[in-house]
Design a protein around this motif. Structure first.
Motif, short mmCIF file in Angstrom:
data_model
loop_
_atom_site.label_atom_id
_atom_site.label_comp_id
_atom_site.label_asym_id
_atom_site.label_seq_id
_atom_site.Cartn_x
_atom_site.Cartn_y
_atom_site.Cartn_z
N ASP A 106 0.81 -1.22 0.00
CA ASP A 106 0.00 0.00 0.00
C ASP A 106 0.85 1.27 0.00
O ASP A 106 0.33 2.37 0.13
N GLY A 107 2.18 1.15 -0.16
CA GLY A 107 3.06 2.31 -0.27
C GLY A 107 3.56 2.85 1.05
O GLY A 107 4.30 3.82 1.08
N ARG A 108 3.16 2.24 2.14
CA ARG A 108 3.58 2.73 3.45
C ARG A 108 4.74 1.90 3.98
O ARG A 108 4.89 0.73 3.65
N ALA A 109 5.55 2.54 4.79
CA ALA A 109 6.67 1.84 5.42
C ALA A 109 6.11 0.80 6.40
O ALA A 109 5.01 0.96 6.91
N PRO A 110 6.89 -0.23 6.70
CA PRO A 110 6.40 -1.28 7.59
C PRO A 110 6.49 -0.92 9.07
O PRO A 110 6.44 -1.79 9.91
N TRP A 111 6.66 0.32 9.40
CA TRP A 111 6.73 0.71 10.80
C TRP A 111 5.97 2.01 11.02
O TRP A 111 5.64 2.73 10.09
N THR A 112 5.71 2.28 12.28
CA THR A 112 5.03 3.51 12.67
C THR A 112 6.07 4.54 13.07
O THR A 112 7.07 4.23 13.69
N CYS A 113 5.81 5.75 12.72
CA CYS A 113 6.69 6.89 13.02
C CYS A 113 5.99 7.75 14.07
O CYS A 113 4.78 7.92 14.02
N CYS A 114 6.75 8.29 14.99
CA CYS A 114 6.17 9.15 16.02
C CYS A 114 7.05 10.37 16.20
O CYS A 114 8.26 10.25 16.39
N PHE A 115 6.47 11.55 16.11
CA PHE A 115 7.17 12.80 16.42
C PHE A 115 6.83 13.15 17.86
O PHE A 115 5.66 13.31 18.19
N THR A 116 7.83 13.25 18.69
CA THR A 116 7.64 13.66 20.07
C THR A 116 8.51 14.87 20.35
O THR A 116 9.73 14.75 20.38
N PRO A 117 7.91 16.05 20.50
CA PRO A 117 8.73 17.25 20.72
C PRO A 117 9.36 17.25 22.10
O PRO A 117 8.83 16.66 23.04
N LEU A 118 10.50 17.91 22.18
CA LEU A 118 11.12 18.11 23.49
C LEU A 118 10.23 19.05 24.28
O LEU A 118 9.79 20.07 23.76
N VAL A 119 9.95 18.70 25.49
CA VAL A 119 9.21 19.63 26.33
C VAL A 119 10.18 20.70 26.80
O VAL A 119 11.39 20.53 26.73
N GLU A 120 9.66 21.78 27.29
CA GLU A 120 10.51 22.91 27.66
C GLU A 120 11.61 22.50 28.63
O GLU A 120 12.74 22.91 28.50
N ARG A 121 11.29 21.65 29.59
CA ARG A 121 12.28 21.24 30.59
C ARG A 121 13.44 20.50 29.92
O ARG A 121 14.60 20.75 30.18
N GLN A 122 13.12 19.56 29.00
CA GLN A 122 14.17 18.82 28.30
C GLN A 122 15.01 19.76 27.45
O GLN A 122 16.22 19.65 27.40
N ALA A 123 14.37 20.70 26.76
CA ALA A 123 15.09 21.64 25.92
C ALA A 123 16.02 22.49 26.77
O ALA A 123 17.16 22.76 26.38
#
Length: 179
Positions: A106-123
């Motif tokens: 179906d044209g999709r990669a065989p894995w799931t991608c997740c964007f998780t932004p750095l929270v202010e404390r981590q940054a």
């Protein structure tokens, strides 16, 4: 990186056309997923708008260099805040690994991608460690300059090694990532 700092998740889908310089033709695959777009052909802003119009929840731009940089917003007459998907860039090294993977029918990669932004404390922690490493490096260089004669080696270069001094946690992690 631009767009909202929010967590999104979806399968990685290759864009057709790969540069997203015109309307996406595999919209049915892109909708609800993260779209993989190659750099070039148009501005990052246009890529983001085309991806968003096709229903992508995020955009990954595949850079043609080993380096990444902050993608710039190009004024296209539309308000910038109408871009509602997070957009990130990855290096050519990562791109080569992704492109070597087989995609599903179906044209999709065989894995799931997740964007998780750095929270202010981590940054803030990353910023503080970076600043501390820079200050430590500057202090070590100043001490080396002050304690070495003008021509410390045959080539006329001074030795700025930090022998005997403990490196910060940031510098250890940074050096462990280098080839």
């Amino acid at each position: 990186t631009f767009g909202p700092l929010k967590e999104v998740q979806g399968r990685l889908v290759r864009c057709n056309p790969p540069l997203a310089n015109k309307e996406i033709t595999n919209e049915h695959q892109v909708r609800g997923n993260i779209v993989y777009i190659k750099r070039g052909g148009c501005s990052f802003t246009k890529k983001a708008r085309v991806a968003q119009k096709a229903g992508a929840v995020g955009m990954v731009v595949a850079n043609s260099d080993r380096e990444t940089f902050g993608m710039s917003y190009t004024d296209d007459g539309e308000p910038f805040d109408t871009i509602c998907i997070p957009c990130v860039m990855i290096s050519s090294d990562i791109c080569a690994k992704l492109e070597a993977c087989k995609q599903s029918p179906d044209g999709r990669a065989p894995w799931t991608c997740c964007f998780t932004p750095l929270v202010e404390r981590q940054a803030n922690v990353v910023y503080q460690e970076t600043m501390q490493a820079a200050i430590s490096g500057a202090n070590a260089a100043a001490e080396a300059i002050a304690s070495s004669p003008p021509a410390a080696s045959a080539g006329g270069e001074r030795d700025f090694s930090n022998a005997g001094k403990e490196e910060s946690g940031f510098m250890k992690r940074f050096k462990s990532m280098l080839p």
